[in-house]
Scaffold this motif. Structure first.
Motif, PDB file in Angstrom:
ATOM      1  N   ALA A 141       0.842  -1.355   0.046  1.00  0.00           N
ATOM      2  CA  ALA A 141      -0.078  -0.094   0.060  1.00  0.00           C
ATOM      3  C   ALA A 141       0.945   1.139   0.102  1.00  0.00           C
ATOM      4  CB  ALA A 141      -0.981  -0.112   1.258  1.00  0.00           C
ATOM      5  N   ARG A 142       1.891   1.231   0.619  1.00  0.00           N
ATOM      6  CA  ARG A 142       2.981   2.160   0.799  1.00  0.00           C
ATOM      7  C   ARG A 142       3.520   2.502  -0.606  1.00  0.00           C
ATOM      8  NH1 ARG A 142       8.922   2.835   2.792  1.00  0.00           N
ATOM      9  NH2 ARG A 142       9.153   4.942   2.989  1.00  0.00           N
ATOM     10  N   ASP A 143       4.070   1.551  -1.054  1.00  0.00           N
ATOM     11  CA  ASP A 143       4.618   1.795  -2.524  1.00  0.00           C
ATOM     12  C   ASP A 143       3.729   2.240  -3.547  1.00  0.00           C
ATOM     13  OD1 ASP A 143       6.091   1.214  -4.981  1.00  0.00           O
ATOM     14  OD2 ASP A 143       7.390   0.254  -3.691  1.00  0.00           O
ATOM     15  N   ALA A 144       2.536   1.567  -3.440  1.00  0.00           N
ATOM     16  CA  ALA A 144       1.592   2.340  -4.608  1.00  0.00           C
ATOM     17  C   ALA A 144       1.114   3.619  -4.225  1.00  0.00           C
ATOM     18  CB  ALA A 144       0.149   1.316  -4.523  1.00  0.00           C
ATOM     19  N   ALA A 145       1.050   4.163  -2.927  1.00  0.00           N
ATOM     20  CA  ALA A 145       0.814   5.291  -2.554  1.00  0.00           C
ATOM     21  C   ALA A 145       1.696   6.367  -2.930  1.00  0.00           C
ATOM     22  CB  ALA A 145       0.579   5.466  -1.269  1.00  0.00           C
ATOM     23  N   LYS A 160      -4.408   5.302  -6.228  1.00  0.00           N
ATOM     24  CA  LYS A 160      -5.502   5.595  -5.315  1.00  0.00           C
ATOM     25  C   LYS A 160      -5.587   3.902  -4.788  1.00  0.00           C
ATOM     26  CE  LYS A 160     -10.250   7.211  -4.685  1.00  0.00           C
ATOM     27  NZ  LYS A 160     -11.220   7.746  -5.280  1.00  0.00           N
ATOM     28  N   VAL A 161      -5.316   4.008  -3.524  1.00  0.00           N
ATOM     29  CA  VAL A 161      -5.216   2.726  -2.771  1.00  0.00           C
ATOM     30  C   VAL A 161      -6.332   2.496  -1.755  1.00  0.00           C
ATOM     31  CG1 VAL A 161      -3.563   1.118  -1.531  1.00  0.00           C
ATOM     32  CG2 VAL A 161      -2.723   2.616  -3.326  1.00  0.00           C
ATOM     33  N   LEU A 162      -6.756   1.106  -1.527  1.00  0.00           N
ATOM     34  CA  LEU A 162      -7.447   0.630  -0.142  1.00  0.00           C
ATOM     35  C   LEU A 162      -6.890  -0.473   0.089  1.00  0.00           C
ATOM     36  CD1 LEU A 162      -9.917   0.916   1.638  1.00  0.00           C
ATOM     37  CD2 LEU A 162     -11.295  -0.324  -0.240  1.00  0.00           C
ATOM     38  N   LEU A 163      -6.656  -0.531   1.466  1.00  0.00           N
ATOM     39  CA  LEU A 163      -6.149  -1.534   2.128  1.00  0.00           C
ATOM     40  C   LEU A 163      -7.070  -2.031   3.182  1.00  0.00           C
ATOM     41  CD1 LEU A 163      -2.656  -2.448   3.687  1.00  0.00           C
ATOM     42  CD2 LEU A 163      -4.672  -2.500   5.138  1.00  0.00           C
ATOM     43  N   VAL A 164      -7.523  -3.226   3.330  1.00  0.00           N
ATOM     44  CA  VAL A 164      -8.416  -3.789   4.061  1.00  0.00           C
ATOM     45  C   VAL A 164      -7.916  -4.752   4.858  1.00  0.00           C
ATOM     46  CG1 VAL A 164     -10.467  -3.124   2.804  1.00  0.00           C
ATOM     47  CG2 VAL A 164      -9.514  -5.498   2.408  1.00  0.00           C
ATOM     48  N   GLU A 165      -8.038  -4.706   6.402  1.00  0.00           N
ATOM     49  CA  GLU A 165      -7.683  -5.607   7.268  1.00  0.00           C
ATOM     50  C   GLU A 165      -9.014  -5.992   8.385  1.00  0.00           C
ATOM     51  OE1 GLU A 165      -6.314  -8.270   9.862  1.00  0.00           O
ATOM     52  OE2 GLU A 165      -4.968  -7.441   8.129  1.00  0.00           O
TER      53      GLU A 165
END
Length: 497
Positions: free
Chosen positions: A19-23, A28-33
């Motif tokens: 997510a960090r590298d993509a940002a 435009k990033v969504l991380l779900v946990e």
């Protein structure tokens, strides 16, 4: 319906780094946990940033070389939570011969090339601080080499923070339910009923990577995983000083004994398990780790001495190795070849190489943009002489031990945490063990902490020093049910810590 370039499933170190590298590349990033950041395997590590000395025995030279390069990058970009750690390696009769250990350490240093850490060497007879903790006869000769220690859960959190500050959405306690391909997009459903679409999905669910593929995505995979449980115990100090020991065992494995505040961290085991939920230390593992330490140290330890224990399940790429200890720790990235929206699954990996894994993953997804995570500091990692002078100034008004802990945890973000606070009374309510209201509020507002367990066992590790009454006081303040028994009962532990 919200639209994203990338949907990342999993809030462990690999997911957060991706997510960090993509940002950083302005995607435009969504991380779900489904739980908290680093709530499973990524907080159940040996707390090391290392090349993996024992991987040389399996000829994993590329992995060791990459990991040593990443060690150097993390020492530069996260110096507040990653620091050099000296290891002492006793050579014992009947174990690996002296010449093999010496040759292995020489190769280890050569693979690091121009690293900043000192090279391996023999330990002199006059270096009593390194020798005194060991039993007479437990080691014929000693070697010394350097690797690095890390606050593993904080490394995950800082990657997620950096991603969020660059525009990514980090959704913890948000379970991924399902997704289906529709042309160039995945249409995904989350447990809260929210629907989103994304051009690509990265399945970084760790031990659940195969479950996500099969059940939520209904996709097949050519790759297989081996679920390997690693357990650790925390016991009263076995040695003084800031150095660690790497202890050879009769079964060919090695066990680390690492300084952990007022305690010693001993681990790890390698046990194949059937399911991700099997992350619970067994009496046999406790006995194994106690025996591993007792072979070497003057100070003996028994299961009743345990202060804490924890276990995590690692999803290793199945390379066909017969024994769990021999399964590769290298990562494998599988890009689905179906047309339309892209799907990439992450198998294996280790906390040291997460940044490199993320970089390679996004290159495979053809995401263009800056590749600057190699040099960009993680939040708080831009330590400079003015900040060090700021820490010295704080020590005049605050407890020096408190300033030391906060500085190592937050780096330059300590300015944001403290604001105008200059004395202890400015920090608000004291919950115990040096945890004050101002720090708690900062963790909730900036580091996505929601429960006492998030704060005590992942953001700070202060659960080891707090009484059950103090932990409950914090839980009441946060309005949750308090930390689980895994954070308060000595000897209990799961991958969620």
């Amino acid at each position: 319906m919200d639209s994203f370039d990338l949907l990342v499933i999993g809030g462990g170190i690999n997911g957060a780094a991706i997510a960090r590298d993509a940002a950083v590349r302005e995607a435009k990033v969504l991380l779900v946990e489904k739980d908290d950041l680093a709530s499973h395997t990524s907080s159940a590590s040996s707390k090391l940033i290392h090349g993996g000395l024992r991987y040389l025995e399996y000829y994993e030279f590329r992995l060791v070389r990459e990991a040593l390069q990443e060690r150097e990058i993390l020492l530069r970009t996260a110096p507040h939570i990653v620091r050099p750690l000296r290891f002492v390696l006793p050579q014992t009769q009947g174990m690996r011969p002296w010449w093999l250990l010496r040759a292995g350490l020489l190769l280890y240093d050569l693979l690091a090339l121009r690293g900043s850490l000192s090279w391996a060497r023999s330990v002199g007879r006059n270096e009593s601080a390194l020798r005194e903790p060991l039993k007479d006869g437990s080691a014929r000769r000693l070697l010394s080499y350097w690797d690095a220690w890390v606050d593993d859960a904080r490394l995950v959190v800082l990657n997620a923070m950096d991603a969020a500050e660059r525009g990514a959405e980090i959704a913890t306690r948000t379970k991924f339910v399902s997704a289906r391909r529709e042309g160039e997009y995945w249409h995904a459903l989350l447990a809260d009923g929210r629907q989103v679409r994304a051009k690509a999905i990265v399945n970084a669910a760790g031990p659940w990577v195969a479950d996500v593929l099969k059940r939520q995505l209904r996709e097949g995979s050519a790759s297989k995983i081996r679920l390997i449980k690693g357990s650790h115990i925390v016991v009263p100090r076995l040695s003084e000083g800031d150095h660690a020991y790497i202890l050879q065992q009769p079964d060919g494995r090695v066990v680390f004994a690492i300084p952990y505040g007022d305690f010693t961290l001993v681990g790890t085991t390698d046990i194949q398990v059937a399911a991700p939920g099997d992350a619970c230390i067994s009496p046999e593992e406790v006995r194994y780790l106690c025996d591993a330490a007792n072979r070497y140290f003057v100070r003996q330890t028994e299961p009743d001495d345990l202060v804490w224990s924890y276990s995590g399940v690692r999803a290793l790429h199945d390379d066909g190795a017969a024994e769990a200890k021999a399964v590769t720790r290298d990562y494998h990235l599988e890009l689905d070849q179906d047309p339309g929206a892209k799907l990439l699954s992450v198998f294996g990996g280790k906390i040291t190489t997460a940044r490199a894994l993320a970089e390679e993953a996004l290159d495979m997804l053809d995401m263009e943009g800056r590749r600057s995570t190699r040099v960009a500091p993680l939040p708080g990692g831009d330590l400079t002489p003015p900040f060090l002078a700021y820490l010295d100034q704080l020590r005049d008004g605050l407890d020096p031990a408190l300033v030391e802990r906060l500085g190592r945890a937050y780096g330059t973000r300590l300015r944001d945490l403290l604001g105008d606070a200059a004395t202890r009374s400015d920090l608000g309510r004291h919950f115990g063990a040096g945890l004050y209201e101002r720090e708690v509020n900062y963790l909730v507002e900036h580091e996505i902490a929601r429960s006492a367990e998030d704060i005590l066992w992942r953001r700070t590790k202060l659960g080891l020093a707090m009484t059950e009454t103090e932990q409950k006081r914090l839980a009441d303040y946060l309005g949750d049910q308090g930390p689980s028994c895994n954070g308060s009962v000595p000897g209990a532990g799961t991958s969620s810590i």
